[in-house]
Design an enzyme around this catalytic site. Structure first.
Site, mmCIF file in Angstrom:
data_model
loop_
_atom_site.group_PDB
_atom_site.id
_atom_site.type_symbol
_atom_site.label_atom_id
_atom_site.label_comp_id
_atom_site.label_asym_id
_atom_site.label_seq_id
_atom_site.Cartn_x
_atom_site.Cartn_y
_atom_site.Cartn_z
ATOM 1 C CD GLU A 192 -73.307 35.660 53.962
ATOM 2 O OE1 GLU A 192 -74.319 34.949 54.103
ATOM 3 O OE2 GLU A 192 -73.127 36.724 54.573
ATOM 4 C CD GLU A 233 -63.189 44.602 72.634
ATOM 5 O OE1 GLU A 233 -63.862 43.735 73.216
ATOM 6 O OE2 GLU A 233 -63.642 45.709 72.297
#
Length: 273
Positions: free
Chosen positions: A112, A81
């Site tokens: 992960e 963004e």
């Protein structure tokens, strides 16, 4: 519960399946109200991290986020963004998620749990000592994040983190830890809830503060935003019209010609001198 892990503590609420929809909503909202207070208490940790990021940007550095699951998605979201909001290049803020971009939509099994993969992902971007790395992990024990921070430290890269457990391994690894302890989740262990909200708020604060200090906001306006749709063109038109006290038609013409609010205003003022 996992020993010492606030994010894994049992919810204050039980028998959720027996609650009415209204009670579910009210109780979740009551828990969410605690998040902003927890973030407020973390401002003394956030401030020095922002100041260091600004210093490095001014020297040509970049900001990297790494995380897994919800935490990784939030980092990628914040990074993605920045270019449309502040008109900065795509490489200024980079978000990486364990398992790669495919993990944005679908969980990647065991991604992960690899201590080495984050550094491999970062090396692909030639990360160096002018950059900043922020590890995002609600639990504070994600191997992908811990490993990335460790290697970054070894290579002289400034490190920070955003976590929701006090004294976690991620916080220990980070030069500038931000610990936002929001307490147990409404659904036990579901850190996409309060923890995720807290992380989103902190990332908003970090990237916005950095961009303001880099001059990417004028007054309170996004003067460098990308004009990627009609709504943003209309917003930019109003900003130009208000700043120059001209009619909307001329403001839009200037905006489209110069392709940003800042450029439109600056060119108009120069021509009027």
């Amino acid at each position: 519960m996992i020993s010492g892990s606030t994010t894994e503590q049992s919810s204050y609420y039980d028998n959720l399946e027996d609650m009415s929809v209204k009670d579910l909503l009210v109780n979740m909202n009551n828990e969410d109200k605690k998040v902003a207070i927890a973030v407020e208490q973390s401002i003394p940790q956030i401030e020095p991290l922002v100041l260091e990021i600004v210093k490095r940007f001014k020297k040509g550095g970049r900001l990297f986020y790494i995380g897994a699951g919800t935490s990784g998605r939030l980092g990628v979201l914040d990074a993605s963004e920045c270019p449309p909001t502040y008109g900065v290049p795509d490489h200024w803020v980079i978000g990486l998620i364990a398992g790669g971009d495919g993990a944005l939509r679908k969980a990647v099994e065991n991604a992960e749990d690899d201590f080495e993969q984050a550094w491999k992902d970062l090396e692909a971007y030639d990360i160096n000592s002018t950059d900043v790395l922020i590890g995002i992990a609600a639990s504070g024990r994600t191997p992908y994040v811990i490993g990335g921070l460790r290697e970054a430290n070894k290579n002289g890269i400034l490190t920070g983190c955003v976590t929701c457990n006090k004294g976690s391994q991620v916080a220990i690894e980070a030069n500038y830890p931000v610990e936002v302890v929001v307490g147990s989740e409404f659904v036990t262990g579901s850190t996409r809830m309060k923890s995720g909200t807290a992380q989103k708020l902190v990332l908003n604060m970090i990237s916005t503060s950095v961009m303001v200090k880099l001059g990417r906001v004028k007054g309170n306006k996004m003067v460098d935003m990308q004009l990627t749709n009609e709504k943003l063109v209309q917003r930019g038109t109003m900003m130009v019209a208000d700043a120059l006290q001209i009619d909307k038609a001329l403001a839009k013409t200037l905006l489209l010609k110069h392709e940003s609010v800042r450029s439109a205003i600056e060119h108009y003022r120069r021509e009027k001198k």
